[in-house]
Design a protein around this motif. Structure first.
Motif, PDB file in Angstrom:
ATOM      1  N   THR A 166      -7.275  14.130   2.699  1.00 17.89           N
ATOM      2  CA  THR A 166      -7.321  14.280   1.676  1.00 17.89           C
ATOM      3  C   THR A 166      -6.416  12.995   1.202  1.00 17.89           C
ATOM      4  N   ILE A 167      -5.894  12.303   1.924  1.00 11.76           N
ATOM      5  CA  ILE A 167      -4.895  11.416   1.736  1.00 11.76           C
ATOM      6  C   ILE A 167      -6.242   9.784   1.490  1.00 11.76           C
ATOM      7  N   HIS A 203      -9.243  10.282   2.179  1.00 10.47           N
ATOM      8  CA  HIS A 203     -10.675  10.626   0.837  1.00 10.47           C
ATOM      9  C   HIS A 203     -10.299   9.801  -0.551  1.00 10.47           C
ATOM     10  N   PHE A 204      -9.103  10.170  -1.033  1.00 10.92           N
ATOM     11  CA  PHE A 204      -8.556  10.025  -1.933  1.00 10.92           C
ATOM     12  C   PHE A 204      -8.560   7.536  -1.914  1.00 10.92           C
ATOM     13  N   GLY A 225     -11.623   6.882  -2.625  1.00 14.22           N
ATOM     14  CA  GLY A 225     -12.462   7.245  -3.684  1.00 14.22           C
ATOM     15  C   GLY A 225     -13.782   8.008  -3.679  1.00 14.22           C
ATOM     16  N   THR A 226     -12.756   8.733  -2.416  1.00 11.00           N
ATOM     17  CA  THR A 226     -14.353  10.005  -3.092  1.00 11.00           C
ATOM     18  C   THR A 226     -14.773  10.823  -3.273  1.00 11.00           C
ATOM     19  N   THR A 232     -12.645  15.014  -5.040  1.00 13.64           N
ATOM     20  CA  THR A 232     -11.573  15.161  -3.337  1.00 13.64           C
ATOM     21  C   THR A 232     -10.352  15.951  -4.284  1.00 13.64           C
ATOM     22  N   LYS A 233      -9.379  16.707  -3.150  1.00 22.16           N
ATOM     23  CA  LYS A 233      -7.771  16.728  -4.369  1.00 22.16           C
ATOM     24  C   LYS A 233      -7.179  15.221  -4.724  1.00 22.16           C
ATOM     25  N   THR A 234      -6.170  15.747  -5.376  1.00 18.71           N
ATOM     26  CA  THR A 234      -5.110  14.665  -5.426  1.00 18.71           C
ATOM     27  C   THR A 234      -3.711  14.868  -4.362  1.00 18.71           C
ATOM     28  N   PRO A 235      -3.356  13.967  -3.716  1.00 19.26           N
ATOM     29  CA  PRO A 235      -2.584  13.856  -2.770  1.00 19.26           C
ATOM     30  C   PRO A 235      -1.554  14.614  -4.108  1.00 19.26           C
ATOM     31  N   LEU A 289       1.721   9.563  -3.504  1.00 21.13           N
ATOM     32  CA  LEU A 289       1.247   8.487  -3.811  1.00 21.13           C
ATOM     33  C   LEU A 289       2.038   7.570  -4.106  1.00 21.13           C
ATOM     34  N   GLU A 325      -5.729   3.885 -13.456  1.00 21.39           N
ATOM     35  CA  GLU A 325      -5.860   4.858 -12.521  1.00 21.39           C
ATOM     36  C   GLU A 325      -5.261   4.228 -11.064  1.00 21.39           C
TER      37      GLU A 325
END
Length: 505
Positions: free
Chosen positions: A147-148, A150-151, A154-155, A158-161, A166, A182
């Motif tokens: 998840t980290i 992918h974020f 910029g996939t 995806t879920k936001t960590p 962050l 952003e």
């Protein structure tokens, strides 16, 4: 960043700690065992030869154990041990007599013999009524860690960590706020994505350590907990009893990174995941968070599918004239025409490849693409170097490519025993072209500064250009056209000098 590089980075952090903080660290057997694992091989050998011997040892005796061609490794081993204060001056005070740090020796000896470890390796609790499977832990770790990544890539969708993650990404300058507000990936972030997962974890943990210092967290508590996680047994449940308040706060942060699993935020027990147990491991069983984590998560298919896969593997082995070998997830083949084939269906692996490869087709277990001038230049603009791209391709090369490279090298050595060529896994033409594309961008370097021109005579031009050169701010000059260019920082000095020397005019 390789395993050697991330170990060196951890050691550099430990070396910068004050001696009194290092002494507090060595009171923990688990920490001593972890630090031992991070040392060079020769340093490990010296420690094992001294840990049960409390008498002073001559440094010259250690030197005699090493061959002449290993003197550099010897000096590096001694230097690393001294910088961590593992080696101290002997009790007798004689020159060249050394001994192990007594606190480290006692704790490390307890770690080896199972002596007084004082819950340094965690408190295992009985969890037979509430068993967590290995597959679930692997799935949890993969979801959190990817998840980290992918974020960062910029996939889409995806879920936001979590907020803590962050904050860490921005604090470590892997991501930054864009003009739109952003978070966007930085040049350092692109380089981070190409590292193996061990180096990625340690990169974030070292930034976590530095951020913890600003929050007035005890560095000894933080380091002891990180090193303890690396010594825990995968699949076992551990109690949080005995953890300090700092370490209980860390437990929640480590959960966000996928290093530990808790069924609830207020649960009194936790489970280390595979990411935690590989912190101080010498085995590089996970090369990237995409390729290897997926191979870990793969579950066995039906007997029929397994039989078909085995038969296909045997046929492939027969065709290449070798033995059956498992193809690692993410293994890639690179041809001399710059075409690339990657055996992966991981969205993250594909997203990382797209950083420097022009992808064309995607199949159930493979993607195809081509390395082009535009794709490499895009990567270079994003801060990825040619050497990093080449290293990534070599690390993930298909086993058959590696085997063919070994065969070619053996043939060269048969023809010329003095051949000094190394193992060429990738096609040399592709490697050279990637480097040449980088040189294209390196030919022009831009500087911010000021141009001086329109002088009344050559004397005036020569006076100011010479002064700019003397103080080291001259970047370029053209005597024929009487003009020169100075750096932005040196502009004020040249103007002040001109006012003093040319004030009459």
């Amino acid at each position: 960043m390789s395993a050697t590089l991330f170990k060196a980075t951890v050691n550099e952090y430990l070396e910068d700690l004050p001696p009194q903080v290092q002494s507090r660290l060595y009171a923990s057997p688990a920490t001593c065992l972890a630090i031992y694992r991070l040392l060079p091989k020769l340093a490990k050998f010296f420690i094992m030869s001294m840990v049960f011997n409390e008498s002073d040892i001559s440094l010259r005796d250690l030197d005699r154990w090493v061959k002449s061609e290993g003197k550099f490794q010897f000096n590096e081993a001694i230097k690393s041990m001294k910088s961590l204060h593992l080696l101290i001056e002997g009790k007798t005070g004689q020159p060249f007599m050394i001994n192990l740090n007594p606190i480290f020796r006692s704790s490390f000896r307890n770690a080896l013999t199972g002596g007084e470890v004082n819950n340094s390796f965690g408190n295992v609790i009985d969890s037979e009524s509430d068993i967590v499977s290995m597959a679930m832990l692997d799935q949890y770790a993969a979801d959190k860690w990817e998840t980290i990544l992918h974020f960062m890539v910029g996939t889409p969708l995806t879920k936001t960590p979590s907020r803590n993650v962050l904050n860490l990404l921005t604090h470590s300058k892997l991501m930054e706020n864009s003009s739109s507000g952003e978070l966007q990936i930085t040049n350092e972030g692109f380089q981070f994505l190409l590292q193996d997962v061990n180096a990625q974890i340690w990169t974030l943990l070292l930034q976590y350590l530095r951020m913890a210092e600003t929050l007035q967290m005890d560095p000894v508590d933080v380091l002891n907990f990180i090193f303890m996680l690396g010594a825990l047994e995968l699949g076992k449940a551990y109690s949080d009893v005995g953890l300090s308040e700092t370490q209980k706060v860390m437990l929640q942060d480590m959960r966000d990174y996928g290093l530990v699993f808790q069924k609830a935020s207020n649960a009194k027990k936790f489970y280390p995941t595979r990411l935690a147990t590989m912190l101080t491991s010498d085995t590089m069983n996970i090369r990237t968070a995409s390729g290897a984590m997926n191979s870990v998560l793969k579950q066995g298919n039906s007997v029929k599918e397994d039989a078909s896969a085995a038969l296909a593997a045997e046929e492939e082995a027969a065709q290449v004239g070798g033995t059956t070998q498992n193809i690692p997830d993410g293994a890639l083949i690179l041809e001399t025409n710059f075409k690339l084939y990657s055996y992966s269906n991981s969205p993250l692996q594909i997203a990382i490849l797209s950083l420097f490869v022009h992808l064309k087709s995607r199949f159930t277990n493979m993607v195809t693409g081509q390395i082009t001038r535009e794709s490499i230049r895009r990567a270079l603009y994003n801060g990825i170097t040619a050497d990093q791209i080449i290293a990534y391709l070599e690390t993930h090369a298909h086993p058959q490519m590696r085997r063919l490279a070994e065969i070619n090298l053996e043939k060269k050595l048969e023809l010329d025993q003095n051949c000094k060529d190394g193992l060429q896994i990738l096609p040399p033409t592709v490697v050279d072209q990637i480097k040449l594309w980088q040189l294209e961008l390196d030919r022009i370097i831009s500087y911010d500064g000021y141009l001086f021109s329109d002088f009344e005579d050559f004397h005036e031009y020569h006076l100011l250009s010479t002064y700019a050169s003397d103080i080291g701010v001259l970047l370029w000059k053209d005597e024929k056209k009487r003009r020169f260019f100075v750096s932005q920082e040196g502009n004020a000095q040249v103007i002040d000098y001109a006012k003093r020397k040319l004030k009459k005019k």
